[in-house]
Design a protein around this motif. Structure first.
Motif, mmCIF file in Angstrom:
data_model
loop_
_atom_site.group_PDB
_atom_site.id
_atom_site.type_symbol
_atom_site.label_atom_id
_atom_site.label_comp_id
_atom_site.label_asym_id
_atom_site.label_seq_id
_atom_site.Cartn_x
_atom_site.Cartn_y
_atom_site.Cartn_z
ATOM 1 N N VAL A 83 63.183 90.963 4.892
ATOM 2 C CA VAL A 83 61.793 91.209 4.487
ATOM 3 C C VAL A 83 60.912 90.023 4.840
ATOM 4 O O VAL A 83 59.814 90.187 5.375
ATOM 5 N N ASN A 84 61.388 88.826 4.547
ATOM 6 C CA ASN A 84 60.584 87.634 4.848
ATOM 7 C C ASN A 84 60.386 87.441 6.354
ATOM 8 O O ASN A 84 59.371 86.899 6.774
ATOM 9 N N ARG A 85 61.348 87.897 7.149
ATOM 10 C CA ARG A 85 61.203 87.771 8.608
ATOM 11 C C ARG A 85 60.209 88.777 9.180
ATOM 12 O O ARG A 85 59.523 88.489 10.150
ATOM 13 N N ILE A 86 60.123 89.973 8.573
ATOM 14 C CA ILE A 86 59.200 90.983 9.119
ATOM 15 C C ILE A 86 57.831 90.962 8.450
ATOM 16 O O ILE A 86 56.899 91.597 8.936
ATOM 17 N N LYS A 87 57.700 90.228 7.348
ATOM 18 C CA LYS A 87 56.445 90.196 6.600
ATOM 19 C C LYS A 87 55.224 89.879 7.464
ATOM 20 O O LYS A 87 54.183 90.521 7.309
ATOM 21 N N PRO A 88 55.290 88.929 8.409
ATOM 22 C CA PRO A 88 54.102 88.649 9.230
ATOM 23 C C PRO A 88 53.642 89.828 10.087
ATOM 24 O O PRO A 88 52.492 89.881 10.508
ATOM 25 N N TYR A 89 54.525 90.780 10.339
ATOM 26 C CA TYR A 89 54.204 91.905 11.217
ATOM 27 C C TYR A 89 53.835 93.176 10.461
ATOM 28 O O TYR A 89 53.489 94.182 11.081
ATOM 29 N N LEU A 90 53.907 93.158 9.136
ATOM 30 C CA LEU A 90 53.662 94.368 8.355
ATOM 31 C C LEU A 90 52.257 94.914 8.533
ATOM 32 O O LEU A 90 52.064 96.120 8.603
ATOM 33 N N ARG A 91 51.273 94.034 8.595
ATOM 34 C CA ARG A 91 49.884 94.481 8.715
ATOM 35 C C ARG A 91 49.695 95.333 9.975
ATOM 36 O O ARG A 91 48.911 96.273 9.988
ATOM 37 N N GLU A 92 50.433 95.024 11.038
ATOM 38 C CA GLU A 92 50.332 95.778 12.290
ATOM 39 C C GLU A 92 51.098 97.101 12.228
ATOM 40 O O GLU A 92 50.745 98.055 12.910
ATOM 41 N N CYS A 93 52.147 97.162 11.428
ATOM 42 C CA CYS A 93 53.021 98.338 11.390
ATOM 43 C C CYS A 93 52.623 99.372 10.344
ATOM 44 O O CYS A 93 52.956 100.544 10.482
ATOM 45 N N ILE A 94 51.940 98.938 9.294
ATOM 46 C CA ILE A 94 51.620 99.834 8.186
ATOM 47 C C ILE A 94 50.210 100.378 8.369
ATOM 48 O O ILE A 94 49.288 99.651 8.707
ATOM 49 N N SER A 95 50.057 101.652 8.136
ATOM 50 C CA SER A 95 48.782 102.337 8.284
ATOM 51 C C SER A 95 47.704 101.690 7.411
ATOM 52 O O SER A 95 47.991 101.271 6.287
ATOM 53 N N PRO A 96 46.483 101.638 7.894
ATOM 54 C CA PRO A 96 45.396 101.079 7.087
ATOM 55 C C PRO A 96 45.154 101.852 5.786
ATOM 56 O O PRO A 96 44.607 101.310 4.834
ATOM 57 N N SER A 97 45.585 103.121 5.733
ATOM 58 C CA SER A 97 45.378 103.908 4.517
ATOM 59 C C SER A 97 46.439 103.630 3.449
ATOM 60 O O SER A 97 46.280 104.040 2.311
ATOM 61 N N GLN A 98 47.526 102.944 3.814
ATOM 62 C CA GLN A 98 48.539 102.614 2.819
ATOM 63 C C GLN A 98 48.116 101.358 2.076
ATOM 64 O O GLN A 98 47.708 100.376 2.687
ATOM 65 N N SER A 99 48.235 101.385 0.766
ATOM 66 C CA SER A 99 47.720 100.286 -0.047
ATOM 67 C C SER A 99 48.781 99.298 -0.504
ATOM 68 O O SER A 99 48.456 98.204 -0.898
ATOM 69 N N SER A 100 50.032 99.671 -0.494
ATOM 70 C CA SER A 100 51.069 98.794 -1.028
ATOM 71 C C SER A 100 51.782 98.018 0.065
ATOM 72 O O SER A 100 51.739 98.374 1.233
ATOM 73 N N PHE A 101 52.449 96.965 -0.338
ATOM 74 C CA PHE A 101 53.320 96.149 0.496
ATOM 75 C C PHE A 101 52.602 95.331 1.564
ATOM 76 O O PHE A 101 53.230 94.812 2.457
#
Length: 143
Positions: A83-101
């Motif tokens: 999780v800590n390794r992928i955390k920097p990339y989450l903003r690019e992978c998760i839809s703008p409409s999703q509010s969590s994580f």
């Protein structure tokens, strides 16, 4: 990680890893490298106990229970590492409409959105829209 949380099927709490870090560190690193090179091997440690904790004294419905999962501590450490390794990339992978994580987004935003939708539906007079409003509120009460 909380040192004295309930252990999983291995019976080991995080305190053990913290206290014996100098001894365990190399073994945990070896375990992590092995899992990363052999992803199917994660099934050997991915054992979870599921337990239901009652929310109140008199339990009448399944909704009166809160499920908890007790993972092996080594699996928790490995998953936190990933999780800590992928955390920097989450903003690019998760839809703008999703509010969590995603840092900066909040689940409360969804509640506000649902309240706005419910308000709009309540203003209309059709029976279909009234049923939809009741369905939304029923779902909110179950969750």
């Amino acid at each position: 990680m909380n040192s004295y949380k309930a252990p999983g099927s291995d019976g080991i709490q995080a305190h053990f890893f913290k206290y014996g870090w100098e001894v365990i560190q190399s073994h945990l690193l070896e375990f992590t490298n092995y899992i990363l090179s052999n992803p199917d091997a994660i099934t050997k440690v991915n054992h979870t106990f599921l337990s239901l904790i009652s929310k109140k004294e008199a339990v009448e419905k399944i909704t009166n229970f809160r499920p908890i999962s007790l993972w092996n501590t080594s699996y928790k450490i490995f998953s936190m590492l990933i999780v800590n390794r992928i955390k920097p990339y989450l903003r690019e992978c998760i839809s703008p409409s999703q509010s969590s994580f995603v840092p900066g987004r909040n689940i409360v935003d969804n509640i506000i959105l649902v309240m706005e939708i419910a308000h709009s539906i309540a203003k209309s007079c059709t029976k279909i829209k009234q049923c939809l409003l009741r369905l939304i509120f029923k779902k909110l009460m179950i969750a």
